[in-house]
Structures are given as structure tokens and as C-alpha cells.
Design a protein around this motif. Structure first.
Motif, short mmCIF file in Angstrom:
data_model
loop_
_atom_site.label_atom_id
_atom_site.label_comp_id
_atom_site.label_asym_id
_atom_site.label_seq_id
_atom_site.Cartn_x
_atom_site.Cartn_y
_atom_site.Cartn_z
N ALA A 135 0.84 -1.20 0.00
CA ALA A 135 0.00 0.00 0.00
C ALA A 135 0.87 1.25 0.00
O ALA A 135 0.56 2.22 -0.70
CB ALA A 135 -0.93 0.00 1.21
N ALA A 136 1.95 1.24 0.75
CA ALA A 136 2.86 2.39 0.79
C ALA A 136 3.52 2.61 -0.56
O ALA A 136 3.67 3.75 -1.02
CB ALA A 136 3.91 2.20 1.88
N GLU A 137 3.91 1.53 -1.23
CA GLU A 137 4.52 1.64 -2.56
C GLU A 137 3.52 2.19 -3.58
O GLU A 137 3.88 3.01 -4.42
CB GLU A 137 5.05 0.29 -3.02
CG GLU A 137 6.28 -0.17 -2.27
CD GLU A 137 6.69 -1.59 -2.63
OE1 GLU A 137 6.06 -2.20 -3.52
OE2 GLU A 137 7.65 -2.09 -2.02
N GLN A 138 2.27 1.74 -3.50
CA GLN A 138 1.25 2.25 -4.42
C GLN A 138 0.97 3.72 -4.20
O GLN A 138 0.79 4.48 -5.14
CB GLN A 138 -0.04 1.43 -4.29
CG GLN A 138 0.08 0.03 -4.86
CD GLN A 138 -1.15 -0.80 -4.60
OE1 GLN A 138 -2.05 -0.40 -3.86
NE2 GLN A 138 -1.20 -1.97 -5.20
N GLU A 139 0.93 4.14 -2.94
CA GLU A 139 0.73 5.56 -2.64
C GLU A 139 1.89 6.39 -3.15
O GLU A 139 1.70 7.49 -3.67
CB GLU A 139 0.57 5.77 -1.13
CG GLU A 139 -0.75 5.29 -0.59
CD GLU A 139 -0.84 5.44 0.92
OE1 GLU A 139 -0.02 6.19 1.49
OE2 GLU A 139 -1.73 4.82 1.51
N ALA A 143 1.64 9.28 -6.00
CA ALA A 143 2.08 10.65 -5.71
C ALA A 143 3.10 11.12 -6.74
O ALA A 143 3.11 12.30 -7.12
CB ALA A 143 2.67 10.73 -4.31
N GLU A 144 3.95 10.22 -7.22
CA GLU A 144 4.93 10.57 -8.23
C GLU A 144 4.29 10.88 -9.59
O GLU A 144 4.80 11.69 -10.34
CB GLU A 144 5.96 9.45 -8.38
CG GLU A 144 6.88 9.32 -7.20
CD GLU A 144 7.77 8.08 -7.28
OE1 GLU A 144 7.59 7.27 -8.22
OE2 GLU A 144 8.64 7.93 -6.40
N ARG A 145 3.18 10.21 -9.88
CA ARG A 145 2.50 10.40 -11.16
C ARG A 145 1.79 11.75 -11.24
O ARG A 145 1.55 12.26 -12.32
CB ARG A 145 1.50 9.29 -11.42
CG ARG A 145 2.18 8.07 -11.99
CD ARG A 145 1.15 7.06 -12.42
NE ARG A 145 1.21 5.97 -11.46
CZ ARG A 145 0.21 5.20 -11.11
NH1 ARG A 145 -0.97 5.38 -11.63
NH2 ARG A 145 0.37 4.24 -10.24
N GLN A 146 1.40 12.27 -10.12
CA GLN A 146 0.68 13.56 -10.13
C GLN A 146 1.66 14.68 -10.45
O GLN A 146 2.72 14.80 -9.85
CB GLN A 146 0.04 13.82 -8.77
CG GLN A 146 -1.06 12.85 -8.43
CD GLN A 146 -1.62 13.10 -7.05
OE1 GLN A 146 -1.11 13.91 -6.29
NE2 GLN A 146 -2.70 12.42 -6.73
#
Length: 151
Positions: A135-139, A143-146
Motif C-alpha cells: 500500500a505504501a509503494e502504491q501511494e 504521488a509521483e505520477r501527479q
């Protein structure tokens, strides 16, 4: 020496969780399915739906399995601890005060072991940690994609 022991603490806690969960699940399996000596060592099973034996056996099997896997450890351990507190005070304690006198050693030990796990969590090797890491990796990737929008 303390530093070395402190660094091994999550692993010791994870092994403790797995052993306690397995032993608890074995009690439930014995009561529900008659394996490993059956209910109360007599080879039988607990009748479906009887209070409190059948419900305790379900909590033991499911809760022990969840704790052993480290999945929902805190919640499963809290329910398991409560069920063992109930078992001690309703089944064992009325016959005598001390666990050595009333046969409630296992209930008391499971109660306190699960209460400890409810506060400490799963330690190492638990599925809780694996899911939290994912879950932390997905978040982080979200966040990097935004990209910020300039006005």
C-alpha cells in the motif's frame, strides 16, 4: 548485547506470533473436527451452535489462523484474548482462584499472549507487513505520477 537483541525483536515477535497462533488454531480444530485428540482429549467434537464451546472453537480456529498468518493480527488477537478471558473467568475461576488449582493455565496464558500481540502487532513475517508495504509503494507511485498544474 541489548543492541543485538533489540535488532532481533521483530523476528522473535513474529515467531512467537506464529507459534501461539498455531497452538490456538489446533485447539479449535480439535474441538470442531475431532482431530489431534478431539474436544477435551476425548476424541469427540463440540456440537454445532452450542454456547460457549462451539463459538469458542470457531474463534480459536479462525483467530488462531489469522494470528499465525499475521493477517489482521491486532483485531484477531484482541478477540482471541477476550475469549480466553471469558473462558478463564466463567469456566475455570469459579472452581478455584489460582490457575494451577482450577486448570485454567492455558486460558490465562493464551489471554495474556494475545493481549501482548494486540499491542505489539505482527512483528516480522506477517502478511500485515506485506500488505502495508504494498500500500505504501502504491501511494508513493501515485504521488509521483501527479504533476503540479501551473496557473
Amino acid at each position: 548485547m541489548s543492541g543485538r537483541l533489540n535488532s532481533a525483536q521483530p523476528y522473535a515477535l513474529g515467531l512467537f506470533r506464529m507459534v501461539v497462533g498455531l497452538l490456538f488454531a489446533c485447539h479449535g480444530a480439535a474441538s470442531l473436527f475431532g482431530v489431534l485428540g478431539g474436544a477435551s482429549g476425548g476424541g469427540g467434537t463440540v456440537e454445532t451452535g452450542t454456547w460457549p464451546g462451539w463459538y469458542a472453537a470457531v474463534i480459536q480456529l479462525v483467530g488462531g489462523g489469522l494470528v499465525m498468518l499475521g493477517l489482521g493480527t491486532r483485531a484477531a488477537a484482541l478477540v482471541a484474548s477476550g475469549s480466553m478471558a471469558y473462558a478463564y473467568f466463567k469456566v475455570h475461576q469459579p472452581s478455584a482462584l489460582w490457575p494451577m488449582e482450577n486448570g485454567g493455565e492455558a486460558s490465562a496464558m493464551f489471554c495474556w499472549a494475545f493481549l501482548l500481540l494486540a499491542f505489539t502487532g505482527s512483528g516480522a513475517f506477517g502478511l500485515d507487513r506485506l500488505f502495508a508495504r504494498r500500500a505504501a509503494e502504491q501511494e508513493k507511485t501515485a504521488a509521483e505520477r501527479q504533476t503540479p498544474v501551473a496557473a
